[in-house]
Design a protein around this motif. Structure first.
Motif, mmCIF file in Angstrom:
data_model
loop_
_atom_site.group_PDB
_atom_site.id
_atom_site.type_symbol
_atom_site.label_atom_id
_atom_site.label_comp_id
_atom_site.label_asym_id
_atom_site.label_seq_id
_atom_site.Cartn_x
_atom_site.Cartn_y
_atom_site.Cartn_z
ATOM 1 N N UNK A 30 0.838 -1.208 0.000
ATOM 2 C CA UNK A 30 0.000 0.000 0.000
ATOM 3 C C UNK A 30 0.866 1.248 0.000
ATOM 4 N N UNK A 31 0.290 2.317 -0.512
ATOM 5 C CA UNK A 31 0.913 3.635 -0.467
ATOM 6 C C UNK A 31 -0.182 4.667 -0.309
ATOM 7 N N UNK A 32 0.150 5.782 0.319
ATOM 8 C CA UNK A 32 -0.781 6.902 0.366
ATOM 9 C C UNK A 32 -0.098 8.124 -0.243
ATOM 10 N N UNK A 33 -0.717 8.641 -1.283
ATOM 11 C CA UNK A 33 -0.226 9.853 -1.927
ATOM 12 C C UNK A 33 -0.966 11.062 -1.373
ATOM 13 N N UNK B 25 -19.258 18.910 -2.388
ATOM 14 C CA UNK B 25 -20.088 17.903 -1.722
ATOM 15 C C UNK B 25 -19.307 16.692 -1.236
ATOM 16 N N UNK B 26 -18.057 16.579 -1.619
ATOM 17 C CA UNK B 26 -17.246 15.462 -1.153
ATOM 18 C C UNK B 26 -17.569 14.126 -1.787
ATOM 19 N N UNK B 27 -18.421 14.157 -2.793
ATOM 20 C CA UNK B 27 -18.760 12.888 -3.445
ATOM 21 C C UNK B 27 -17.570 12.408 -4.257
ATOM 22 N N UNK B 28 -17.419 11.088 -4.302
ATOM 23 C CA UNK B 28 -16.275 10.517 -4.992
ATOM 24 C C UNK B 28 -16.725 9.707 -6.204
ATOM 25 N N UNK B 29 -15.813 9.565 -7.121
ATOM 26 C CA UNK B 29 -16.052 8.755 -8.311
ATOM 27 C C UNK B 29 -14.746 8.087 -8.674
ATOM 28 N N UNK B 30 -14.832 6.809 -9.048
ATOM 29 C CA UNK B 30 -13.619 6.121 -9.472
ATOM 30 C C UNK B 30 -13.934 5.220 -10.652
ATOM 31 N N UNK C 218 -11.969 -1.004 -6.373
ATOM 32 C CA UNK C 218 -11.903 -1.832 -5.163
ATOM 33 C C UNK C 218 -10.590 -1.693 -4.421
ATOM 34 N N UNK C 219 -9.671 -0.897 -4.947
ATOM 35 C CA UNK C 219 -8.343 -0.833 -4.341
ATOM 36 C C UNK C 219 -7.910 0.577 -3.945
ATOM 37 N N UNK D 229 -5.338 6.794 -1.273
ATOM 38 C CA UNK D 229 -4.914 5.571 -0.609
ATOM 39 C C UNK D 229 -4.967 4.435 -1.610
ATOM 40 N N UNK D 230 -3.833 3.799 -1.818
ATOM 41 C CA UNK D 230 -3.736 2.716 -2.792
ATOM 42 C C UNK D 230 -3.387 1.423 -2.077
ATOM 43 N N UNK D 231 -4.237 0.444 -2.201
ATOM 44 C CA UNK D 231 -4.031 -0.854 -1.563
ATOM 45 C C UNK D 231 -3.897 -1.953 -2.609
ATOM 46 N N UNK D 232 -3.320 -3.069 -2.181
ATOM 47 C CA UNK D 232 -3.158 -4.229 -3.066
ATOM 48 C C UNK D 232 -2.557 -3.812 -4.409
ATOM 49 N N UNK D 233 -1.459 -3.107 -4.340
ATOM 50 C CA UNK D 233 -0.844 -2.585 -5.558
ATOM 51 C C UNK D 233 -0.300 -3.709 -6.433
ATOM 52 N N UNK D 234 -0.377 -3.464 -7.736
ATOM 53 C CA UNK D 234 0.073 -4.432 -8.722
ATOM 54 C C UNK D 234 1.154 -3.798 -9.592
ATOM 55 N N UNK D 235 1.892 -4.644 -10.273
ATOM 56 C CA UNK D 235 2.962 -4.132 -11.137
ATOM 57 C C UNK D 235 2.418 -3.157 -12.170
ATOM 58 N N UNK D 236 1.216 -3.408 -12.654
ATOM 59 C CA UNK D 236 0.636 -2.534 -13.674
ATOM 60 C C UNK D 236 0.189 -1.183 -13.139
ATOM 61 N N UNK D 237 0.288 -0.992 -11.818
ATOM 62 C CA UNK D 237 0.005 0.327 -11.238
ATOM 63 C C UNK D 237 1.224 1.242 -11.304
ATOM 64 N N UNK D 238 2.345 0.708 -11.730
ATOM 65 C CA UNK D 238 3.552 1.519 -11.849
ATOM 66 C C UNK D 238 3.342 2.637 -12.851
#
Length: 122
Positions: free
Chosen positions: A17-20, A53-58, A64-65, A80-89
């Motif tokens: 995990x990482x938090x940016x 309004x603080x509403x989020x969209x992804x 899910x991550x 907040x990034x969880x369960x990072x994968x190589x393709x997230x590089x």
């Protein structure tokens, strides 16, 4: 004029995990979002949060991550990034969102920062 400064990138193992962080200065009513760009690939919008309004969209690719949040007292938006994968590089940027939707490559950003590198590797 809005200025954005990202931080928090680094090297992480798959599954980690990482938090940016994104510090936003200047007035804007636009949503703040994150996008990434990997070498040889299109820019990809990921997730955003409404300023009023603080509403989020992804997008489905990170739904899910990755989560987005904000601390108005600190003028900071977090990814907040969880369960990072190589393709997230990729190089990750935060920016003001002009338009967004289910297809990440269709997102438009008005202003953005210098980016922070995220590398997922064992």
């Amino acid at each position: 004029q809005v200025q954005l400064v990202e931080s928090g990138g680094g090297l992480v193992q798959p599954g980690g995990s990482l938090r940016l962080s994104c510090v936003v200065s200047g007035f804007t009513l636009d949503a703040i979002g994150w996008f990434r760009q990997a070498p040889g690939k299109e820019r990809e919008g990921l997730i955003c949060i409404g300023t009023r309004d603080g509403r989020t969209y992804s997008t489905d690719s990170v739904k899910d991550r990755f989560t987005i949040s904000r601390d108005n007292a600190k003028n900071t938006v977090y990814l907040q990034m969880n369960n990072l994968k190589a393709e997230d590089t990729a190089l990750y940027y935060c920016g003001t969102v002009d338009s967004y939707g289910p297809v990440g490559s269709d997102w438009d950003f008005g202003s953005w920062g210098q980016g922070t590198q995220v590398t997922v590797s064992s």
